[in-house]
Motif scaffolding. Structure first.
Motif, PDB file in Angstrom:
ATOM      1  N   LYS A 254       0.817  -1.216   0.000  1.00 28.57           N
ATOM      2  CA  LYS A 254       0.000   0.000   0.000  1.00 28.57           C
ATOM      3  C   LYS A 254       0.852   1.268   0.000  1.00 28.57           C
ATOM      4  CE  LYS A 254      -4.615  -0.611   1.825  1.00 28.57           C
ATOM      5  NZ  LYS A 254      -5.553  -0.130   2.866  1.00 28.57           N
ATOM      6  N   ASP A 255       2.040   1.190   0.553  1.00 28.99           N
ATOM      7  CA  ASP A 255       2.904   2.366   0.672  1.00 28.99           C
ATOM      8  C   ASP A 255       3.566   2.743  -0.647  1.00 28.99           C
ATOM      9  OD1 ASP A 255       2.295   2.487   3.371  1.00 28.99           O
ATOM     10  OD2 ASP A 255       4.080   1.356   3.983  1.00 28.99           O
ATOM     11  N   PHE A 256       3.457   1.876  -1.660  1.00 34.94           N
ATOM     12  CA  PHE A 256       4.182   2.112  -2.908  1.00 34.94           C
ATOM     13  C   PHE A 256       3.271   2.513  -4.074  1.00 34.94           C
ATOM     14  CE2 PHE A 256       7.055  -0.165  -0.253  1.00 34.94           C
ATOM     15  CZ  PHE A 256       8.294   0.371  -0.560  1.00 34.94           C
ATOM     16  N   ASP A 257       1.972   2.292  -3.958  1.00 32.44           N
ATOM     17  CA  ASP A 257       1.012   2.753  -4.960  1.00 32.44           C
ATOM     18  C   ASP A 257       1.488   2.423  -6.376  1.00 32.44           C
ATOM     19  OD1 ASP A 257      -1.292   3.984  -5.929  1.00 32.44           O
ATOM     20  OD2 ASP A 257      -0.343   5.960  -6.048  1.00 32.44           O
ATOM     21  N   LEU A 258       1.830   1.156  -6.582  1.00 38.68           N
ATOM     22  CA  LEU A 258       2.372   0.752  -7.876  1.00 38.68           C
ATOM     23  C   LEU A 258       1.312   0.792  -8.970  1.00 38.68           C
ATOM     24  CD1 LEU A 258       4.577  -2.295  -6.802  1.00 38.68           C
ATOM     25  CD2 LEU A 258       5.400  -0.162  -7.831  1.00 38.68           C
ATOM     26  N   PRO A 259       1.642   1.343 -10.136  1.00 36.30           N
ATOM     27  CA  PRO A 259       0.718   1.242 -11.273  1.00 36.30           C
ATOM     28  C   PRO A 259       0.744  -0.187 -11.803  1.00 36.30           C
ATOM     29  CG  PRO A 259       2.811   2.123 -12.000  1.00 36.30           C
ATOM     30  CD  PRO A 259       2.913   1.975 -10.501  1.00 36.30           C
ATOM     31  N   LEU A 260      -0.215  -0.521 -12.667  1.00 37.24           N
ATOM     32  CA  LEU A 260      -0.107  -1.788 -13.372  1.00 37.24           C
ATOM     33  C   LEU A 260       1.136  -1.753 -14.268  1.00 37.24           C
ATOM     34  CD1 LEU A 260      -3.810  -2.534 -14.366  1.00 37.24           C
ATOM     35  CD2 LEU A 260      -2.434  -3.689 -12.612  1.00 37.24           C
ATOM     36  N   PHE A 261       1.796  -2.890 -14.375  1.00 45.42           N
ATOM     37  CA  PHE A 261       3.029  -2.958 -15.152  1.00 45.42           C
ATOM     38  C   PHE A 261       2.804  -2.431 -16.568  1.00 45.42           C
ATOM     39  CE2 PHE A 261       6.009  -5.208 -17.950  1.00 45.42           C
ATOM     40  CZ  PHE A 261       7.203  -4.834 -17.364  1.00 45.42           C
ATOM     41  N   ASN A 262       3.590  -1.429 -16.947  1.00 46.88           N
ATOM     42  CA  ASN A 262       3.405  -0.787 -18.249  1.00 46.88           C
ATOM     43  C   ASN A 262       4.736  -0.390 -18.866  1.00 46.88           C
ATOM     44  OD1 ASN A 262       1.827   0.228 -20.377  1.00 46.88           O
ATOM     45  ND2 ASN A 262       1.809   2.287 -19.510  1.00 46.88           N
ATOM     46  N   GLU A 263       5.787  -1.128 -18.493  1.00 42.11           N
ATOM     47  CA  GLU A 263       7.116  -0.832 -19.034  1.00 42.11           C
ATOM     48  C   GLU A 263       7.314  -1.506 -20.394  1.00 42.11           C
ATOM     49  OE1 GLU A 263       9.141   1.270 -17.581  1.00 42.11           O
ATOM     50  OE2 GLU A 263       7.912   1.502 -15.786  1.00 42.11           O
TER      51      GLU A 263
END
Length: 202
Positions: free
Chosen positions: A45-54
């Protein structure tokens, strides 16, 4: 004297109504009671990662999203991992799968174990985690902690909502075995990675 392995206990669910914090805190206490590792709680929760989009995994090219890079830098600090694993529809959470995908080289040649919970103790989700971990060149341990069946309903809010201490006698032996495995493999892989680094520097 060699250093102790640094272990991250990763909370693998990000729902507002998640149960994950309860088993995570119990497992954290088990790890902190030991003298053979240093453990830190890492909450997705502390990192608020987006869905992988690299464009590609960071094994092949640097990631562009600052949030992904921050996650990678955090994971790189550790020598092993304990995952808190919820089972959703016979699988692990999308949040945890995404977090695994958002890094690669930071996982390589590092061990992990898990504490899973659900109707069958998250056995299916933990097995999926092991398969993913192998592809990420990690070392999955044999032993893990599974909170299932009556134990799960004893401690879950939709059941009796009792503290984990109520079922500790049932799961503490598994926790000890899992952490023993994790420390052994962490020390072994740390030594091997250090040897590789020394050879490359020579």
């Amino acid at each position: 004297m060699s250093r102790k392995p640094r272990i991250a206990l990763i909370i693998g669910s990000t729902r507002d109504a998640r149960f994950a914090e309860k088993p995570a805190q119990w497992m954290l206490e088990q790890a902190q009671a030991r003298t053979d590792m240093d453990v830190e709680l890492v909450d997705l929760k502390d990192f608020d990662l987006p869905l992988f989009n690299e464009a590609a995994s960071n094994m092949w090219m640097p990631s562009s999203d600052p949030k992904a890079v921050a996650w990678q830098e955090k994971i790189a600090e550790f020598d092993g991992f304990i995952f808190t694993v919820a089972e959703y529809n016979h699988g692990l959470t999308a949040a945890l799968k995404n977090a695994l995908d958002q890094a690669y080289k930071e996982w390589v040649r590092k061990p992990f174990t898990a504490i899973g919970y659900g109707g069958v103790g998250a056995a299916r989700a933990v097995e999926q985690l092991r398969l993913i971990g192998v592809e990420l060149q990690m070392v999955p341990t044999r032993n893990a902690v599974h909170i299932g069946g009556g134990d799960f309903m004893t401690v879950h809010p939709m059941g009796a909502d009792k503290p984990i201490s109520e079922i500790a006698d049932h799961i503490a032996p598994s926790a000890t075995a899992a952490l023993d495995d994790l420390v052994w493999w962490a020390n072994a892989t740390m030594a091997a990675r250090d040897a590789d680094a020394a050879q490359e520097a020579a």
